[in-house]
Design a protein around this motif. Structure first.
Motif, PDB file in Angstrom:
ATOM      1  N   GLY A 175     -27.282  -8.561 -12.930  1.00 43.72           N
ATOM      2  CA  GLY A 175     -28.458  -9.386 -12.650  1.00 43.72           C
ATOM      3  C   GLY A 175     -29.314  -8.748 -11.583  1.00 43.72           C
ATOM      4  O   GLY A 175     -28.904  -7.785 -10.928  1.00 43.72           O
ATOM      5  N   PRO A 176     -30.531  -9.280 -11.416  1.00 42.34           N
ATOM      6  CA  PRO A 176     -31.495  -8.618 -10.531  1.00 42.34           C
ATOM      7  C   PRO A 176     -31.207  -8.763  -9.043  1.00 42.34           C
ATOM      8  O   PRO A 176     -31.578  -7.903  -8.258  1.00 42.34           O
ATOM      9  CB  PRO A 176     -32.822  -9.289 -10.898  1.00 42.34           C
ATOM     10  N   TYR A 177     -30.553  -9.854  -8.629  1.00 44.19           N
ATOM     11  CA  TYR A 177     -30.458 -10.112  -7.195  1.00 44.19           C
ATOM     12  C   TYR A 177     -29.003 -10.192  -6.741  1.00 44.19           C
ATOM     13  O   TYR A 177     -28.274 -11.089  -7.158  1.00 44.19           O
ATOM     14  CB  TYR A 177     -31.201 -11.406  -6.834  1.00 44.19           C
ATOM     15  N   ALA A 178     -28.617  -9.233  -5.915  1.00 47.65           N
ATOM     16  CA  ALA A 178     -27.244  -9.206  -5.421  1.00 47.65           C
ATOM     17  C   ALA A 178     -27.232  -9.205  -3.895  1.00 47.65           C
ATOM     18  O   ALA A 178     -26.579 -10.028  -3.259  1.00 47.65           O
ATOM     19  CB  ALA A 178     -26.518  -7.975  -5.958  1.00 47.65           C
ATOM     20  N   TYR A 179     -28.020  -8.285  -3.320  1.00 53.35           N
ATOM     21  CA  TYR A 179     -28.048  -8.153  -1.857  1.00 53.35           C
ATOM     22  C   TYR A 179     -29.498  -8.013  -1.416  1.00 53.35           C
ATOM     23  O   TYR A 179     -30.301  -7.335  -2.075  1.00 53.35           O
ATOM     24  CB  TYR A 179     -27.211  -6.935  -1.432  1.00 53.35           C
ATOM     25  N   GLY A 180     -29.834  -8.622  -0.288  1.00 55.95           N
ATOM     26  CA  GLY A 180     -31.225  -8.754   0.125  1.00 55.95           C
ATOM     27  C   GLY A 180     -31.935  -7.477   0.528  1.00 55.95           C
ATOM     28  O   GLY A 180     -33.153  -7.464   0.679  1.00 55.95           O
ATOM     29  N   ARG A 181     -31.228  -6.372   0.741  1.00 54.21           N
ATOM     30  CA  ARG A 181     -31.918  -5.112   1.039  1.00 54.21           C
ATOM     31  C   ARG A 181     -32.367  -4.411  -0.239  1.00 54.21           C
ATOM     32  O   ARG A 181     -33.230  -3.544  -0.215  1.00 54.21           O
ATOM     33  CB  ARG A 181     -31.023  -4.192   1.893  1.00 54.21           C
ATOM     34  N   ASP A 182     -31.745  -4.809  -1.368  1.00 54.90           N
ATOM     35  CA  ASP A 182     -32.078  -4.156  -2.649  1.00 54.90           C
ATOM     36  C   ASP A 182     -33.250  -4.845  -3.352  1.00 54.90           C
ATOM     37  O   ASP A 182     -34.152  -4.185  -3.867  1.00 54.90           O
ATOM     38  CB  ASP A 182     -30.872  -4.193  -3.597  1.00 54.90           C
ATOM     39  N   VAL A 234     -38.103 -16.798  -0.566  1.00 57.60           N
ATOM     40  CA  VAL A 234     -36.654 -16.957  -0.731  1.00 57.60           C
ATOM     41  C   VAL A 234     -35.961 -16.222   0.416  1.00 57.60           C
ATOM     42  O   VAL A 234     -36.041 -14.999   0.524  1.00 57.60           O
ATOM     43  CB  VAL A 234     -36.190 -16.381  -2.092  1.00 57.60           C
ATOM     44  N   PHE A 235     -35.323 -16.992   1.271  1.00 50.90           N
ATOM     45  CA  PHE A 235     -34.605 -16.407   2.407  1.00 50.90           C
ATOM     46  C   PHE A 235     -33.146 -16.239   2.020  1.00 50.90           C
ATOM     47  O   PHE A 235     -32.415 -17.232   1.930  1.00 50.90           O
ATOM     48  CB  PHE A 235     -34.731 -17.315   3.625  1.00 50.90           C
ATOM     49  N   ALA A 236     -32.754 -15.034   1.749  1.00 51.38           N
ATOM     50  CA  ALA A 236     -31.362 -14.816   1.340  1.00 51.38           C
ATOM     51  C   ALA A 236     -30.934 -13.398   1.701  1.00 51.38           C
ATOM     52  O   ALA A 236     -31.593 -12.433   1.322  1.00 51.38           O
ATOM     53  CB  ALA A 236     -31.216 -15.035  -0.163  1.00 51.38           C
ATOM     54  N   ALA A 237     -29.839 -13.287   2.420  1.00 54.25           N
ATOM     55  CA  ALA A 237     -29.263 -11.962   2.673  1.00 54.25           C
ATOM     56  C   ALA A 237     -28.414 -11.557   1.478  1.00 54.25           C
ATOM     57  O   ALA A 237     -28.337 -10.391   1.113  1.00 54.25           O
ATOM     58  CB  ALA A 237     -28.423 -11.982   3.942  1.00 54.25           C
ATOM     59  N   HIS A 238     -27.744 -12.532   0.866  1.00 58.74           N
ATOM     60  CA  HIS A 238     -26.963 -12.251  -0.341  1.00 58.74           C
ATOM     61  C   HIS A 238     -27.171 -13.386  -1.340  1.00 58.74           C
ATOM     62  O   HIS A 238     -27.636 -14.467  -0.983  1.00 58.74           O
ATOM     63  CB  HIS A 238     -25.479 -12.081  -0.002  1.00 58.74           C
ATOM     64  N   PHE A 239     -26.824 -13.111  -2.582  1.00 59.13           N
ATOM     65  CA  PHE A 239     -27.008 -14.078  -3.663  1.00 59.13           C
ATOM     66  C   PHE A 239     -25.640 -14.325  -4.313  1.00 59.13           C
ATOM     67  O   PHE A 239     -24.762 -13.456  -4.263  1.00 59.13           O
ATOM     68  CB  PHE A 239     -27.995 -13.532  -4.704  1.00 59.13           C
ATOM     69  N   ASN A 259     -35.421  -8.950  -3.880  1.00 61.60           N
ATOM     70  CA  ASN A 259     -35.626 -10.340  -3.453  1.00 61.60           C
ATOM     71  C   ASN A 259     -36.670 -10.933  -4.401  1.00 61.60           C
ATOM     72  O   ASN A 259     -37.663 -10.262  -4.717  1.00 61.60           O
ATOM     73  CB  ASN A 259     -36.117 -10.337  -1.992  1.00 61.60           C
ATOM     74  N   PRO A 260     -36.464 -12.166  -4.886  1.00 59.98           N
ATOM     75  CA  PRO A 260     -37.397 -12.750  -5.860  1.00 59.98           C
ATOM     76  C   PRO A 260     -38.834 -12.863  -5.328  1.00 59.98           C
ATOM     77  O   PRO A 260     -39.796 -12.772  -6.108  1.00 59.98           O
ATOM     78  CB  PRO A 260     -36.831 -14.143  -6.139  1.00 59.98           C
ATOM     79  N   ILE A 308     -31.975   3.103   1.139  1.00 67.16           N
ATOM     80  CA  ILE A 308     -31.297   3.927   2.147  1.00 67.16           C
ATOM     81  C   ILE A 308     -31.796   3.586   3.554  1.00 67.16           C
ATOM     82  O   ILE A 308     -31.011   3.372   4.472  1.00 67.16           O
ATOM     83  CB  ILE A 308     -31.518   5.432   1.862  1.00 67.16           C
ATOM     84  N   VAL A 309     -33.131   3.521   3.720  1.00 66.57           N
ATOM     85  CA  VAL A 309     -33.645   3.307   5.085  1.00 66.57           C
ATOM     86  C   VAL A 309     -33.799   1.824   5.412  1.00 66.57           C
ATOM     87  O   VAL A 309     -33.935   1.462   6.570  1.00 66.57           O
ATOM     88  CB  VAL A 309     -34.981   4.036   5.352  1.00 66.57           C
ATOM     89  N   GLY A 310     -33.795   0.982   4.395  1.00 66.02           N
ATOM     90  CA  GLY A 310     -33.878  -0.460   4.639  1.00 66.02           C
ATOM     91  C   GLY A 310     -35.212  -0.913   5.193  1.00 66.02           C
ATOM     92  O   GLY A 310     -35.284  -1.921   5.908  1.00 66.02           O
ATOM     93  N   ALA A 311     -36.287  -0.180   4.846  1.00 71.15           N
ATOM     94  CA  ALA A 311     -37.621  -0.519   5.387  1.00 71.15           C
ATOM     95  C   ALA A 311     -38.257  -1.621   4.536  1.00 71.15           C
ATOM     96  O   ALA A 311     -39.273  -1.424   3.871  1.00 71.15           O
ATOM     97  CB  ALA A 311     -38.507   0.723   5.411  1.00 71.15           C
ATOM     98  N   ILE A 312     -37.645  -2.789   4.571  1.00 66.81           N
ATOM     99  CA  ILE A 312     -38.025  -3.877   3.655  1.00 66.81           C
ATOM    100  C   ILE A 312     -38.845  -4.959   4.365  1.00 66.81           C
ATOM    101  O   ILE A 312     -38.628  -5.233   5.540  1.00 66.81           O
ATOM    102  CB  ILE A 312     -36.756  -4.523   3.041  1.00 66.81           C
ATOM    103  N   PRO A 313     -39.772  -5.573   3.634  1.00 64.17           N
ATOM    104  CA  PRO A 313     -40.517  -6.680   4.247  1.00 64.17           C
ATOM    105  C   PRO A 313     -39.671  -7.948   4.272  1.00 64.17           C
ATOM    106  O   PRO A 313     -38.806  -8.141   3.407  1.00 64.17           O
ATOM    107  CB  PRO A 313     -41.707  -6.859   3.295  1.00 64.17           C
ATOM    108  N   GLY A 314     -39.918  -8.819   5.234  1.00 57.78           N
ATOM    109  CA  GLY A 314     -39.277 -10.120   5.227  1.00 57.78           C
ATOM    110  C   GLY A 314     -39.878 -10.970   4.116  1.00 57.78           C
ATOM    111  O   GLY A 314     -41.027 -10.757   3.720  1.00 57.78           O
ATOM    112  N   PRO A 315     -39.129 -11.936   3.601  1.00 62.97           N
ATOM    113  CA  PRO A 315     -39.655 -12.782   2.521  1.00 62.97           C
ATOM    114  C   PRO A 315     -40.904 -13.553   2.928  1.00 62.97           C
ATOM    115  O   PRO A 315     -41.812 -13.778   2.118  1.00 62.97           O
ATOM    116  CB  PRO A 315     -38.507 -13.751   2.205  1.00 62.97           C
TER     117      PRO A 315
END
Ligand code: PLP
Length: 374
Positions: free
Chosen positions: A40-47, A27-32, A49-50, A226-233
């Protein structure tokens, strides 16, 4: 009781929905969509992602089968390690690290010290970290250690740390959850670079942290935000896809590693051979108590830099590259990086999923040729 193979192929799959795929795509989404109040579970893509959610569920099932565990995925193993250390430690705290672990640990030590955290170190072997535990808030274990392949008694260290109210994190990169389950040995955090055996194709960087305690998980998650060290979908989805073959890969690669270690043991021109799965390895007794499979890394010493370089150059099936855990064998002269306490001729060999006979023959040939002209 579900076996490892069944668990690996089914881990994290959502409930079957008619006309939907077994494993939903990335799921490619910066925002939902988010009308009104935030819920709900998905609001912003740094927090969240499904695609992460499915992967996190899968890894939690592998790290803690049947248990109630929380997994958080990260952009890399270092992101996962940093998340545990920096979310749990603050100025005035003390942490105990191994002095023979992954070569970036000294960088973490420097950074922790700069933030006012006292860092003590001790070797992995002989449970030496026990001697420096008093007053620590967190004990970091790496077993088996990379690249020396020493092992410590995780349960023993956990008991000693908990008796002193210290948390315990285990870097489980080398073993993978099919080789060792730190949470079942009492650890508070199981952490890994999934860049290695977990994803196993040498094509993505990823890391994760799993813990049972919801509050600890919330602290780690807050750090990720905080650091945004997130994997890409895409990476997260590829990782989940790769987990389906984890059991097949780990079985094959550990069998190959043992075959290679046994073949090398029979030679008189190689010293310092280490593989925790060898019955006469110094790590074997403790490893056999807490590990179910012994990993895909074998190390040995060829004495001199020139001989190690000739050996690596002569290999035909094995790439001279760093990292480990891939289905394609790699090997490297570890001393080229600096920072590890290893000799100039020390080779770290990551055993892949080739045919054991082919691999053993290739290594034997390269070892023969490594002596150079006589
Ligand atoms: N932990 C261990 C034991 C490793 O070997 C590595 C990488 O080699 C890491 C952590 C760091 O992982 P990454 O490179 O995914 O950040």
């Amino acid at each position: 009781m579900t076996g490892d193979g069944t668990r690996a192929v089914r881990a994290g799959l959502p409930e079957a929905v008619k006309n939907e795929p077994t494993l939903p795509g990335p799921v490619f989404a910066a925002h939902f969509h988010l009308p009104g109040d935030v819920s709900g579970p998905y609001a912003y893509g740094r927090d969240d992602n499904p695609t992460w959610t499915h992967l996190e569920q899968a890894i939690a099932e592998l790290d803690a089968p049947g248990g109630n565990a929380h997994t958080l995925v990260f952009a890399s193993g270092m992101a996962a390690i940093s998340a545990v250390l920096f979310s749990q430690l603050g100025a005035g705290d003390t942490a105990v690290l191994p002095d023979d672990g992954y070569q970036a640990l000294p960088l973490l030590r420097e950074q922790l010290s700069a933030y006012g955290v006292e860092v003590r170190t001790a070797p992995t072997g002989g449970d030496a970290q026990l001697d420096v535990l008093d007053g620590a808030k967190l004990l970091w274990i790496e077993s088996p250690s990379n690249p020396g392949l020493d092992v410590c008694d995780i349960r023993r260290l956990v008991d000693a740390a908990h008796a002193r109210s210290a948390l315990v994190a285990v870097d489980n990169t080398l073993a993978t959850p099919l080789g060792q389950r730190p949470l079942e040995l009492g650890a508070d955090f199981s952490v890994a670079s999934d860049t290695k055996g977990m994803t196993g194709h040498g094509d993505i960087l990823l890391g994760h942290v799993t813990c049972r305690d919801a509050e600890l998980a919330a602290g780690v998650k807050r750090w990720r935000k905080i650091v945004g060290a997130i994997p890409g979908p895409m990476e997260a989805w590829l990782a989940h896809r790769s987990l389906a073959t984890l059991h097949l890969r780990v079985e094959r690669q550990t069998a190959n590693a043992l075959a290679l270690a046994e073949a090398i043991r029979a030679r008189s021109d190689v010293t310092g051979l280490r593989y925790p799965g060898l019955s006469d390895d110094p790590s074997h007794t403790v490893a056999a108590r807490q590990m179910r499979r012994f990993g895909s890394v074998v190390s040995f010493d060829l004495g001199a830099r020139e001989r190690a370089e000739r050996f690596l150059a002569e290999l035909r099936l094995v790439e001279d590259a760093t990292s480990f855990g891939s289905v394609r064998s790699t090997a490297e002269r570890r001393g080229r990086w600096g920072g590890d306490a290893v000799g100039e001729g020390f080779v770290r060999f990551s055993v892949g999923a080739e045919d054991a006979e082919d691999l053993v023959a290739d290594v034997a040939r390269a070892l023969d040729l490594s002596h150079g002209a006589v």
